[in-house]
Enzyme design. Sequence first.
Site, PDB file in Angstrom:
ATOM      1  N   ASP A 119      58.717  78.089  30.859  1.00  0.00           N
ATOM      2  CA  ASP A 119      58.575  76.559  30.851  1.00  0.00           C
ATOM      3  C   ASP A 119      58.708  76.194  28.828  1.00  0.00           C
ATOM      4  O   ASP A 119      58.816  77.311  28.319  1.00  0.00           O
ATOM      5  CB  ASP A 119      56.894  76.618  30.498  1.00  0.00           C
ATOM      6  CG  ASP A 119      56.847  75.088  31.396  1.00  0.00           C
ATOM      7  OD1 ASP A 119      57.391  74.375  31.344  1.00  0.00           O
ATOM      8  OD2 ASP A 119      55.213  74.880  32.209  1.00  0.00           O
ATOM      9  N   ASP A 175      58.120  66.954  35.543  1.00  0.00           N
ATOM     10  CA  ASP A 175      57.327  67.237  36.924  1.00  0.00           C
ATOM     11  C   ASP A 175      57.499  66.409  38.187  1.00  0.00           C
ATOM     12  O   ASP A 175      57.400  65.070  37.846  1.00  0.00           O
ATOM     13  CB  ASP A 175      55.766  67.675  36.353  1.00  0.00           C
ATOM     14  CG  ASP A 175      56.084  69.032  35.657  1.00  0.00           C
ATOM     15  OD1 ASP A 175      57.204  69.840  35.072  1.00  0.00           O
ATOM     16  OD2 ASP A 175      54.860  68.926  34.847  1.00  0.00           O
TER      17      ASP A 175
HETATM   18  C1  GLA Z   1      54.806  72.289  33.580  1.00  0.00           C
HETATM   19  C2  GLA Z   1      56.049  72.570  34.475  1.00  0.00           C
HETATM   20  C3  GLA Z   1      55.544  72.522  35.924  1.00  0.00           C
HETATM   21  C4  GLA Z   1      53.963  73.807  35.678  1.00  0.00           C
HETATM   22  C5  GLA Z   1      53.350  73.682  34.380  1.00  0.00           C
HETATM   23  C6  GLA Z   1      52.358  74.668  34.797  1.00  0.00           C
HETATM   24  O1  GLA Z   1      54.460  71.391  33.387  1.00  0.00           O
HETATM   25  O2  GLA Z   1      56.899  71.751  34.135  1.00  0.00           O
HETATM   26  O3  GLA Z   1      56.611  73.230  36.596  1.00  0.00           O
HETATM   27  O4  GLA Z   1      55.077  74.886  35.913  1.00  0.00           O
HETATM   28  O5  GLA Z   1      54.262  73.227  33.142  1.00  0.00           O
HETATM   29  O6  GLA Z   1      51.450  74.518  33.578  1.00  0.00           O
END
Ligand code: GLA
Length: 638
Positions: A119, A175
């Site tokens: 990430d 996301d």
């Molecule tokens: C980010 C990623 C998500 C998830 C969260 C976890 O937002 O894009 O897919 O992995 O972190 O904290």
Amino acid sequence: MGWNDWNTFNCDVSEKLIKETADVIVSSGLKAAGYEYVNIDDCWMAPQRDASGNLKADPVKFPSGIKAVADYVHAKGLKLGIYQSASTNTCKGLPGSLGYEKQDAKSFAAWEVDFLKYDNCWHTQGVAAQQRFTAMRDALRAAGRPIVYSMSNYGLDGVTSWGPSTGHMWRTEDDILLDWKSVLTNYRSNVGLASIGGPGGWNDPDMLQVGRGLTYEQDKSHFSLWAQMAAPLIAGNDLRSASTQTLSILGNRKVIAVDQDPLGRQGVRISSQGGLDVLAKPLANGDVSVVLFNSTDAPARISTTAARAGLPAAASYTLDDLWADTLRTTTGSISADVPAHGVVMYRVSAAVPDSVTLAAGGDGTLWNRTGVFDTNHYGAGWTRAGGTEMTRLTSTGTGRTVRYYGVAGGRVYGQDLDTGTGAWSGWHELPGGATGVRDISAARVGNVVHLQIAGWDGSMWSQTADYDAGRFNPQWTLVPSAGKTDLTALASVASGTLVRVYGVAYGRVYGQDLNTVTGAWSGWQELPGGATGVKDIAASLVGTTVHLQIIGGDGALWTQTGDYNAGRFNPAWTSGGGSGLKRLTSTTEGTNVHVYATTADGVRHTGLNTRNGSWTAWQQLPGEAIALADLTASTTAD
Ligand code: GLA
């Protein structure tokens, strides 16, 4: 393909959840459909590294540690994914991997992790994303375990330019949320990137929200669009409580086959007007997957053509509706009424002329040639397709695939030919350990191949396989023989749910039926006509009529027909001419029956027009083929 906990569970992850999900991936059939990775997202780690700077699993959530979870998941035939971040902290504030790349990659490898989602949250110390993501790529390589590297930096920092050389997949948007608008946003950011993704590195529009509260139409659209864009299919719902409907979406094998197609091309949007999109994805066997997507709030008719979708010119096209599971043909127009927020998804195949694939084992090797019946043109010659010591062959065709079965050294082998690409799968011995096999025949009922062999003792044995999966039963079953234990040749045809098998024993011709619904065999009965000294037999079905051909004791062709349903044959055999015939096969093309026979110096053909009963004169096929051991013919593109 796999599953990740984040969309449903956020930080509420635990080894119990991961293990239970692995269990249900297997028991629900999703593993068999292709789902493989069970991925742990953020919040699996303890808030502090240990005294040596190593990551530790949260002792409450993962009391057994990650390695134990990996062992559990591996024992199920699945793979384990884990999460980290290219920053000082994960998105939820736990220790990140920035500066610890090598050490953490070593931990992941030691725990036998198979997938890393990396990430991009929080404090990155001013180091460019490409540099931080490359550092973990190099650390994973150095750790020496194959680990799928999934880069989650939300489509930022020019990832589409350096992503393909850095990781196996990269996010192309922020996301995904449990919200139709968010699905649309991620689709729209990803759909234009077809030239970037491909085998080895994939655009990732983020994990699936299927089964989490979108409508049925929205769920199907989401899944279809992701498959059409060759996106990673990572389910994000609670699989333990997934409804039948949700599993039917996630488990739609025809849609999954589009996503996983070996050509690996991302579908391209070929038109987009007023929220109505058409996407076309070329597939490895020459088909094209077409998605008609209605993103608007009202039903709409969406249309394109086979030509615009990139299919070759053809007299007609088959449209396989991947959600309705229905087939229809069209001369070129591809059009459907699509509900609001819905899709219609077709796998489109151009009809190719009926063709015959012949195979012969002259030097103990399989040789193959394909011809188009209409022009009676059989191409330049035979192509060698491998194998040794082959003595007997049979085959069955469907669509563009011909499945061959051969006896070599008395044992039974199978391999497939994709007539679209010309690719052979290679021979594999069938389970069951049959030896001394004298002859073999195959008939397909629906999706099941029914194989029969005349075993070493002259009795008939049978087994079945799933046509798509190609997996056979582990053993042969002895068919009650009623004294017919001198079988030297077999032929079979299938119609409806019956398999009708014909065998030559003591030089005479017998028949019996398998009821594939009850599994019952009818028992051998001698066919009328009193043929003796019979050397080989072939059978083909036109409508409900079985056309039987034998090579008689005189080396000539003799034929008769039977009413398939009544099982009654004509009282006599009719001469079909020819001389010096050794082995026989036949296949149908529309209402014509094509008969091929080997002779000392090659392959001869004669054809029956079943509408008027006329036979064509015997003709020698061009191309040298001598001392042939056997022959089989299959019609494809049916
Ligand atoms: C980010 C990623 C998500 C998830 C969260 C976890 O937002 O894009 O897919 O992995 O972190 O904290």
